[in-house]
Design an enzyme around this catalytic site. Structure first.
Site, PDB file in Angstrom:
ATOM      1  N   HIS A   1       0.861  -1.189   0.000  1.00 28.39           N
ATOM      2  CA  HIS A   1       0.000   0.000   0.000  1.00 28.39           C
ATOM      3  C   HIS A   1       0.895   1.235   0.000  1.00 28.39           C
ATOM      4  O   HIS A   1       1.957   1.249   0.622  1.00 28.39           O
ATOM      5  CB  HIS A   1      -0.913  -0.007   1.233  1.00 28.39           C
ATOM      6  CG  HIS A   1      -1.976   1.034   1.152  1.00 28.39           C
ATOM      7  ND1 HIS A   1      -1.714   2.355   1.436  1.00 28.39           N
ATOM      8  CD2 HIS A   1      -3.284   0.980   0.774  1.00 28.39           C
ATOM      9  CE1 HIS A   1      -2.820   3.062   1.239  1.00 28.39           C
ATOM     10  NE2 HIS A   1      -3.794   2.247   0.831  1.00 28.39           N
TER      11      HIS A   1
ATOM     12  N   GLU B   1      -4.088   2.040  -7.408  1.00 29.70           N
ATOM     13  CA  GLU B   1      -4.511   3.123  -6.532  1.00 29.70           C
ATOM     14  C   GLU B   1      -3.680   4.364  -6.818  1.00 29.70           C
ATOM     15  O   GLU B   1      -2.555   4.489  -6.290  1.00 29.70           O
ATOM     16  CB  GLU B   1      -4.313   2.735  -5.062  1.00 29.70           C
ATOM     17  CG  GLU B   1      -5.122   1.555  -4.602  1.00 29.70           C
ATOM     18  CD  GLU B   1      -5.379   1.607  -3.097  1.00 29.70           C
ATOM     19  OE1 GLU B   1      -6.527   1.663  -2.707  1.00 29.70           O
ATOM     20  OE2 GLU B   1      -4.404   1.633  -2.335  1.00 29.70           O
TER      21      GLU B   1
HETATM   22  P1  PGA Z   1      -9.806   5.715   0.248  1.00 30.49           P
HETATM   23  O1  PGA Z   1      -8.565   4.736   0.540  1.00 30.49           O
HETATM   24  O2  PGA Z   1     -10.939   4.875  -0.243  1.00 30.49           O
HETATM   25  O3  PGA Z   1     -10.104   6.363   1.586  1.00 30.49           O
HETATM   26  O4  PGA Z   1      -9.366   6.711  -0.757  1.00 30.49           O
HETATM   27  C1  PGA Z   1      -8.257   3.698  -0.340  1.00 30.49           C
HETATM   28  C2  PGA Z   1      -7.012   3.001   0.119  1.00 30.49           C
HETATM   29  O5  PGA Z   1      -6.119   3.649   0.680  1.00 30.49           O
HETATM   30  O6  PGA Z   1      -6.877   1.788  -0.073  1.00 30.49           O
END
Ligand code: PGA
Length: 247
Positions: free
Chosen positions: A96, A168
């Site tokens: 992440h 992401e």
């Molecule tokens: P968010 O986070 O949905 O609050 O943008 C997603 C993540 O960090 O996996």
């Protein structure tokens, strides 16, 4: 199967995680019974066993937010993925952007974690994404390639394997801003192409993460080849999470 992965990060202390799961047990169980939808809850390490106990008899699956890049040994503070497998975790988030940024973990370590997860029969959810300054298809591709290459090379010799890749964009996490569908489509094509080229035997399920909420989920679901969402903020509110899954 479309995945809804709730990444609770460190947002709820032990007692709140427990009450969230107990209070919403029926609701979460019902969501997990919806056809072709899978719910994966990812609490912190300390809450994994209590949450596994609560959902032991239903289809809600439990994942960890991280794991060690090592099998075992003198690594104070680390948790091995084989221990996660033994307690019943079926997924593990790897790489992440918050882990990469605050704990300075390298792409090589991510590759190691993905391999160890697969060896323990835990499905890794590898997160990749570009910073705001790399926004733009070509620059984003470059950033993603750096993150993906060591992992794909590590998987090169595997006869078969299934991994989830969560795209992401870092500029989208927690900001309420989401990319255009066409942008994600191009990034997904690049991720598939990179995987096919370097580790052709690996099956990749692509997820999107970054500010997914009940208002934009319908639009975000239009991303071609999308197989799930990684949801942070909106997963902390059961009503919002429920709506996301139902829509
Ligand atoms: P968010 O986070 O949905 O609050 O943008 C997603 C993540 O960090 O996996």
């Amino acid at each position: 199967m479309f995945l809804y992965v709730a990444n609770w990060k460190m947002n709820m202390p032990f007692d709140r995680v427990k009450s969230f799961c107990e209070d919403n047990y029926d609701g979460l169980k019902d969501l997990s019974k919806l056809p072709d939808k899978k719910i994966v809850l990812c609490p912190s390490f300390t809450e994994l066993i209590p949450v596994l106990d609560i959902f032991g008899n239903c289809d809600v699956e439990i994942g960890a937010q991280n794991c060690s890049a090592y099998i075992s040994g003198a690594y104070t503070g680390q948790v091995s993925v084989s221990s996660l497998a033994q307690i019943g975790c079926t997924y593990c988030i790897v790489g992440h952007s918050e882990v990469r940024e605050y704990f300075l973990e390298s792409n090589g370590q991510m590759a190691q974690k993905v391999l160890l997860a697969l060896e323990s029969k835990v499905i890794p959810i590898l997160c990749v994404g570009e910073h705001k300054e790399d926004y733009g298809i070509d620059t984003a591709k470059e950033a993603l390639f750096k993150q993906m290459e060591p992992v794909c090379v590590g998987l090169q010799d595997r006869k078969e394997a299934s991994v989830c890749i969560a795209y992401e964009p870092i500029w989208s996490i927690g900001t309420g801003v989401t990319p255009e569908i066409e942008y994600v489509e191009k990034i997904f094509q690049f991720i598939f192409k990179t995987g096919k080229k370097i580790c052709p035997n690996v099956e990749m399920a692509l997820l999107y993460g970054g500010s997914v909420n009940e208002n934009n989920v319908k639009k975000m679901k239009c991303i071609p080849n999308l197989e799930g969402f990684l949801i942070g903020g909106a997963s902390l509110d059961f009503k919002k999470f429920e709506k996301i899954v139902q829509l």
